[in-house]
Design a protein around this motif. Structure first.
Motif, PDB file in Angstrom:
ATOM      1  N   GLY A  81     -17.895   7.336 -50.076  1.00  0.00           N
ATOM      2  CA  GLY A  81     -18.418   7.781 -48.786  1.00  0.00           C
ATOM      3  C   GLY A  81     -18.459   6.666 -47.761  1.00  0.00           C
ATOM      4  N   ALA A  82     -18.881   5.479 -48.192  1.00  0.00           N
ATOM      5  CA  ALA A  82     -18.940   4.336 -47.276  1.00  0.00           C
ATOM      6  C   ALA A  82     -17.544   3.967 -46.776  1.00  0.00           C
ATOM      7  N   ALA A  83     -16.574   3.976 -47.682  1.00  0.00           N
ATOM      8  CA  ALA A  83     -15.204   3.650 -47.295  1.00  0.00           C
ATOM      9  C   ALA A  83     -14.643   4.690 -46.323  1.00  0.00           C
ATOM     10  N   TYR A  84     -14.976   5.952 -46.553  1.00  0.00           N
ATOM     11  CA  TYR A  84     -14.489   7.014 -45.674  1.00  0.00           C
ATOM     12  C   TYR A  84     -15.082   6.879 -44.273  1.00  0.00           C
ATOM     13  N   LEU A  85     -16.371   6.588 -44.207  1.00  0.00           N
ATOM     14  CA  LEU A  85     -17.013   6.368 -42.909  1.00  0.00           C
ATOM     15  C   LEU A  85     -16.380   5.186 -42.177  1.00  0.00           C
ATOM     16  N   ALA A  86     -16.159   4.101 -42.901  1.00  0.00           N
ATOM     17  CA  ALA A  86     -15.555   2.920 -42.286  1.00  0.00           C
ATOM     18  C   ALA A  86     -14.130   3.206 -41.814  1.00  0.00           C
ATOM     19  N   TRP A  87     -13.388   3.988 -42.589  1.00  0.00           N
ATOM     20  CA  TRP A  87     -12.012   4.350 -42.220  1.00  0.00           C
ATOM     21  C   TRP A  87     -11.998   5.144 -40.929  1.00  0.00           C
ATOM     22  N   ILE A  88     -12.879   6.143 -40.816  1.00  0.00           N
ATOM     23  CA  ILE A  88     -12.970   6.914 -39.578  1.00  0.00           C
ATOM     24  C   ILE A  88     -13.345   5.993 -38.419  1.00  0.00           C
ATOM     25  N   GLY A  89     -14.326   5.117 -38.645  1.00  0.00           N
ATOM     26  CA  GLY A  89     -14.775   4.218 -37.597  1.00  0.00           C
ATOM     27  C   GLY A  89     -13.694   3.275 -37.110  1.00  0.00           C
ATOM     28  N   LEU A  90     -12.928   2.695 -38.040  1.00  0.00           N
ATOM     29  CA  LEU A  90     -11.882   1.754 -37.650  1.00  0.00           C
ATOM     30  C   LEU A  90     -10.775   2.450 -36.860  1.00  0.00           C
ATOM     31  N   ARG A  91     -10.465   3.686 -37.222  1.00  0.00           N
ATOM     32  CA  ARG A  91      -9.448   4.422 -36.467  1.00  0.00           C
ATOM     33  C   ARG A  91      -9.940   4.722 -35.047  1.00  0.00           C
ATOM     34  N   LEU A  92     -11.220   5.029 -34.925  1.00  0.00           N
ATOM     35  CA  LEU A  92     -11.782   5.259 -33.593  1.00  0.00           C
ATOM     36  C   LEU A  92     -11.766   3.980 -32.762  1.00  0.00           C
ATOM     37  N   VAL A  93     -12.116   2.871 -33.380  1.00  0.00           N
ATOM     38  CA  VAL A  93     -12.086   1.594 -32.668  1.00  0.00           C
ATOM     39  C   VAL A  93     -10.665   1.288 -32.201  1.00  0.00           C
ATOM     40  N   ARG A  94      -9.692   1.500 -33.059  1.00  0.00           N
ATOM     41  CA  ARG A  94      -8.297   1.248 -32.684  1.00  0.00           C
ATOM     42  C   ARG A  94      -7.871   2.138 -31.523  1.00  0.00           C
ATOM     43  N   ALA A  95      -8.273   3.425 -31.562  1.00  0.00           N
ATOM     44  CA  ALA A  95      -7.925   4.339 -30.476  1.00  0.00           C
ATOM     45  C   ALA A  95      -8.594   3.909 -29.174  1.00  0.00           C
ATOM     46  N   GLY A  96      -9.849   3.467 -29.273  1.00  0.00           N
ATOM     47  CA  GLY A  96     -10.545   3.015 -28.075  1.00  0.00           C
ATOM     48  C   GLY A  96      -9.909   1.780 -27.457  1.00  0.00           C
ATOM     49  N   LEU A  97      -9.510   0.835 -28.301  1.00  0.00           N
ATOM     50  CA  LEU A  97      -8.863  -0.378 -27.787  1.00  0.00           C
ATOM     51  C   LEU A  97      -7.519  -0.058 -27.146  1.00  0.00           C
ATOM     52  N   ALA A  98      -6.779   0.879 -27.744  1.00  0.00           N
ATOM     53  CA  ALA A  98      -5.492   1.271 -27.166  1.00  0.00           C
ATOM     54  C   ALA A  98      -5.686   1.892 -25.790  1.00  0.00           C
ATOM     55  N   ALA A  99      -6.738   2.713 -25.639  1.00  0.00           N
ATOM     56  CA  ALA A  99      -7.003   3.336 -24.346  1.00  0.00           C
ATOM     57  C   ALA A  99      -7.436   2.298 -23.309  1.00  0.00           C
ATOM     58  N   LEU A 100      -8.164   1.291 -23.742  1.00  0.00           N
ATOM     59  CA  LEU A 100      -8.585   0.244 -22.808  1.00  0.00           C
ATOM     60  C   LEU A 100      -7.412  -0.605 -22.340  1.00  0.00           C
ATOM     61  N   ARG A 101      -6.460  -0.852 -23.246  1.00  0.00           N
ATOM     62  CA  ARG A 101      -5.301  -1.672 -22.879  1.00  0.00           C
ATOM     63  C   ARG A 101      -4.355  -0.914 -21.964  1.00  0.00           C
ATOM     64  N   ARG A 102      -4.093   0.350 -22.309  1.00  0.00           N
ATOM     65  CA  ARG A 102      -3.153   1.155 -21.535  1.00  0.00           C
ATOM     66  C   ARG A 102      -3.755   2.550 -21.363  1.00  0.00           C
ATOM     67  N   PRO A 103      -4.639   2.717 -20.409  1.00  0.00           N
ATOM     68  CA  PRO A 103      -5.345   3.990 -20.265  1.00  0.00           C
ATOM     69  C   PRO A 103      -4.501   5.086 -19.627  1.00  0.00           C
ATOM     70  N   THR A 104      -3.353   5.390 -20.252  1.00  0.00           N
ATOM     71  CA  THR A 104      -2.548   6.509 -19.778  1.00  0.00           C
ATOM     72  C   THR A 104      -3.056   7.779 -20.421  1.00  0.00           C
ATOM     73  N   ARG A 105      -2.582   8.899 -19.958  1.00  0.00           N
ATOM     74  CA  ARG A 105      -3.060  10.181 -20.489  1.00  0.00           C
ATOM     75  C   ARG A 105      -2.775  10.306 -21.971  1.00  0.00           C
ATOM     76  N   ALA A 106      -1.583   9.928 -22.383  1.00  0.00           N
ATOM     77  CA  ALA A 106      -1.210  10.086 -23.785  1.00  0.00           C
ATOM     78  C   ALA A 106      -2.047   9.214 -24.688  1.00  0.00           C
TER      79      ALA A 106
END
Length: 216
Positions: A81-106
């Motif tokens: 469960g802890a690993a699954y939570l961390a996996w979801i969290g890291l993917r969200l962090v990666r998506a957030g950083l990508a949006a901050l670097r290049r905040p295009t619609r896609a």
């Protein structure tokens, strides 16, 4: 007394307060609604409902005794469960950083949420099931409002479980409405959306660390 349940009013108030506490399930439903829309939010809420229902059923069948008596089983479920939570969290962090670097619609659309039709439901279901603390909590909480000499133990338990689930779904429904309002703002402010997505991801990582650190 309601049926065989002493002090049902106290249980109702306590259950409401517990439901309102922030946790990974409610955070996931809110984030799905905000980033993916109402349908994704309700799919996630349904996954939480089914997962919690399964855990409550296992509680009644005595799964809590199994977890208490087998530390290895408890640890395996806990770390998964802890690993699954961390996996979801890291993917969200990666998506957030990508949006901050290049905040295009896609790229402003979150990468962490599943893209297949049943993804939100499945993720929420697994998120709920991989939490051994939930079973221990349900048995510790429900037992305070059940009579050991009740002639209808299953009926009494179902009343408590149904009350908890109704309160939970009402709360998740409110979060979904809030998420749709957030989504409208996110569409206008891509960088803000990216920052909040990353922040939610960090919270999920924190949930994972907290779960990994718990013990019987």
């Amino acid at each position: 007394m309601l049926l065989g349940i002493p002090d049902y009013g106290t249980f109702f108030v306590a259950a409401l307060l517990i439901v309102l506490l922030p946790g990974p399930n409610s955070m996931f439903v809110l984030s799905e609604a905000a980033r993916r829309g109402v349908r994704r939010g309700w799919a996630a809420a349904l996954g939480v409902f089914v997962g919690d229902s399964v855990l409550m059923g296992l509680t009644f069948l005595g799964a809590a005794s199994l977890l208490r008596g087998n530390p290895v089983v408890f640890s395996v479920v806990k770390y998964l469960g802890a690993a699954y939570l961390a996996w979801i969290g890291l993917r969200l962090v990666r998506a957030g950083l990508a949006a901050l670097r290049r905040p295009t619609r896609a790229e402003a659309e979150p990468e962490a949420a599943p893209t297949r039709r049943g993804g939100s439901f499945t993720t929420a279901l697994v998120l709920s099931l991989l939490n051994p603390k939930a079973i221990l909590f349900f048995v510790a909480f429900f037992v305070q409002f059940l009579r050991p000499d009740s002639p209808r133990p299953l009926g009494d338990f179902l009343v408590l479980a149904t009350t908890m689930q109704v309160l939970s779904m009402l709360y998740l429904g409110a979060l979904i409405l809030a998420g749709t309002a957030l989504a409208r703002g996110f569409r206008r402010h891509r960088r803000t959306a990216g920052g909040l997505t990353g922040a939610v991801g960090a919270v999920f990582v924190g949930f994972g660390v907290k779960l990994a650190a718990t013990s019987l």
